[in-house]
Design a protein around this motif. Structure first.
Motif, short mmCIF file in Angstrom:
data_model
loop_
_atom_site.label_atom_id
_atom_site.label_comp_id
_atom_site.label_asym_id
_atom_site.label_seq_id
_atom_site.Cartn_x
_atom_site.Cartn_y
_atom_site.Cartn_z
N GLN A 1 0.83 -1.19 0.02
CA GLN A 1 0.03 -0.01 -0.01
C GLN A 1 0.83 1.27 -0.08
O GLN A 1 0.58 2.26 -0.70
CB GLN A 1 -0.77 -0.18 1.17
CG GLN A 1 -1.85 1.13 1.31
CD GLN A 1 -2.88 1.15 2.32
OE1 GLN A 1 -2.66 0.35 3.33
NE2 GLN A 1 -3.79 2.15 2.24
N ASP A 2 1.96 1.37 0.66
CA ASP A 2 2.65 2.33 0.80
C ASP A 2 3.39 2.56 -0.82
O ASP A 2 3.81 3.81 -1.17
CB ASP A 2 4.32 2.34 1.68
CG ASP A 2 3.58 2.51 3.25
OD1 ASP A 2 2.31 2.73 3.60
OD2 ASP A 2 4.22 2.02 4.35
N ARG A 3 3.68 1.58 -1.20
CA ARG A 3 4.43 1.89 -2.76
C ARG A 3 3.57 2.34 -3.56
O ARG A 3 3.79 3.19 -4.50
CB ARG A 3 4.90 0.36 -3.25
CG ARG A 3 5.81 -0.42 -2.29
CD ARG A 3 7.45 0.20 -2.84
NE ARG A 3 7.53 0.25 -4.23
CZ ARG A 3 8.38 -0.60 -4.78
NH1 ARG A 3 9.21 -1.59 -4.04
NH2 ARG A 3 8.46 -0.63 -6.04
N ARG A 4 2.14 1.98 -3.26
CA ARG A 4 1.16 2.57 -4.38
C ARG A 4 0.81 3.89 -4.10
O ARG A 4 0.63 4.89 -4.87
CB ARG A 4 -0.36 1.66 -4.02
CG ARG A 4 -1.36 1.96 -5.06
CD ARG A 4 -2.57 1.12 -4.68
NE ARG A 4 -3.07 1.08 -3.39
CZ ARG A 4 -3.60 1.71 -2.64
NH1 ARG A 4 -4.16 2.92 -3.36
NH2 ARG A 4 -4.06 1.49 -1.51
N ILE A 5 0.86 4.13 -2.82
CA ILE A 5 0.78 5.70 -2.35
C ILE A 5 1.73 6.42 -3.12
O ILE A 5 1.50 7.60 -3.57
CB ILE A 5 0.51 5.69 -1.03
CG1 ILE A 5 -0.92 5.28 -0.67
CG2 ILE A 5 0.53 7.36 -0.59
CD1 ILE A 5 -1.19 5.17 0.96
N ASP A 6 2.98 5.99 -2.84
CA ASP A 6 4.28 6.89 -3.21
C ASP A 6 4.25 6.93 -4.87
O ASP A 6 4.56 8.12 -5.53
CB ASP A 6 5.39 5.83 -2.85
CG ASP A 6 5.69 6.14 -1.57
OD1 ASP A 6 5.17 7.01 -0.79
OD2 ASP A 6 6.52 5.18 -1.16
N GLN B 1 1.54 6.87 -6.43
CA GLN B 1 0.18 8.18 -6.82
C GLN B 1 0.87 9.50 -6.64
O GLN B 1 0.50 10.54 -7.32
CB GLN B 1 -0.77 7.85 -6.12
CG GLN B 1 -1.65 6.55 -6.34
CD GLN B 1 -2.77 6.38 -5.53
OE1 GLN B 1 -2.92 6.75 -4.31
NE2 GLN B 1 -3.45 5.39 -5.75
N LEU B 2 1.68 9.78 -5.51
CA LEU B 2 2.04 11.15 -5.16
C LEU B 2 2.97 11.38 -6.19
O LEU B 2 3.04 12.77 -6.78
CB LEU B 2 2.71 11.14 -3.80
CG LEU B 2 1.65 11.06 -2.58
CD1 LEU B 2 2.46 10.86 -1.38
CD2 LEU B 2 0.71 12.28 -2.59
N LYS B 3 3.98 10.45 -6.65
CA LYS B 3 4.88 10.92 -7.85
C LYS B 3 4.01 11.34 -9.23
O LYS B 3 4.53 12.36 -9.49
CB LYS B 3 5.74 9.66 -7.98
CG LYS B 3 7.09 10.14 -8.87
CD LYS B 3 7.99 8.83 -8.86
CE LYS B 3 8.97 9.06 -9.89
NZ LYS B 3 10.00 7.93 -10.23
N ARG B 4 3.25 10.57 -9.50
CA ARG B 4 2.54 10.76 -10.63
C ARG B 4 1.84 12.28 -10.30
O ARG B 4 1.67 13.21 -11.48
CB ARG B 4 1.43 9.71 -10.90
CG ARG B 4 0.83 9.81 -12.16
CD ARG B 4 0.07 8.63 -12.60
NE ARG B 4 0.27 7.23 -12.07
CZ ARG B 4 -0.39 6.56 -11.13
NH1 ARG B 4 -1.47 6.78 -11.01
NH2 ARG B 4 0.27 5.40 -10.85
N ALA B 5 1.03 12.66 -9.27
CA ALA B 5 0.38 13.61 -9.07
C ALA B 5 1.37 14.94 -9.27
O ALA B 5 1.13 16.01 -9.62
CB ALA B 5 -0.28 13.62 -7.65
N GLY B 6 2.55 14.82 -8.41
CA GLY B 6 3.75 15.76 -8.55
C GLY B 6 4.13 15.94 -9.94
O GLY B 6 4.38 17.26 -10.42
N GLN B 7 4.06 15.32 -10.90
CA GLN B 7 4.69 15.07 -12.21
C GLN B 7 3.57 16.01 -12.94
O GLN B 7 3.80 16.64 -14.07
CB GLN B 7 5.07 13.90 -12.75
CG GLN B 7 6.19 13.40 -12.42
CD GLN B 7 6.46 11.91 -12.69
OE1 GLN B 7 5.80 11.38 -13.31
NE2 GLN B 7 7.72 11.45 -12.48
N GLN B 8 2.22 15.70 -12.78
CA GLN B 8 1.16 16.11 -13.64
C GLN B 8 0.87 17.79 -13.19
O GLN B 8 0.36 18.35 -13.98
CB GLN B 8 -0.12 15.16 -13.64
CG GLN B 8 0.24 13.92 -14.17
CD GLN B 8 -1.05 13.15 -13.81
OE1 GLN B 8 -1.82 13.26 -13.24
NE2 GLN B 8 -1.07 11.79 -14.21
#
Length: 78
Positions: free
Chosen positions: A29-34, A36-43
């Motif tokens: 779950q932590d990896r999935r959240i990481d 998602q955060l990385k993808r949101a930061g790039q977008q």
């Protein structure tokens, strides 16, 4: 006798799986959240990014001046 040893090994494996499953699921779950955060930061557009560390010098000066003003306004605080 072989059946007994096989059941013992099976019991140990089941207990190991029960004890490690919550940790492994949390890690997944932590990896999935990481991700998602990385993808949101790039977008996010550059102007929409939040700066988490404000300029400290201005904030410290403002806090000191308010404290000095507060002490000067109340003669009982001196």
């Amino acid at each position: 006798m072989n059946t007994n040893a096989l059941l013992d090994w099976f019991t140990v494996l089941v207990l190991f799986a029960l004890l490690t499953a919550p940790s492994l699921l949390g890690h997944i779950q932590d990896r999935r959240i990481d991700r998602q955060l990385k993808r949101a930061g790039q977008q996010a557009p550059r102007s929409a990014r939040i700066h988490l560390l404000p300029a400290r010098h201005g904030a410290e000066r403002a806090a000191h001046s308010r404290a000095a003003h507060s002490r000067a306004a109340h003669s009982w605080a001196a």
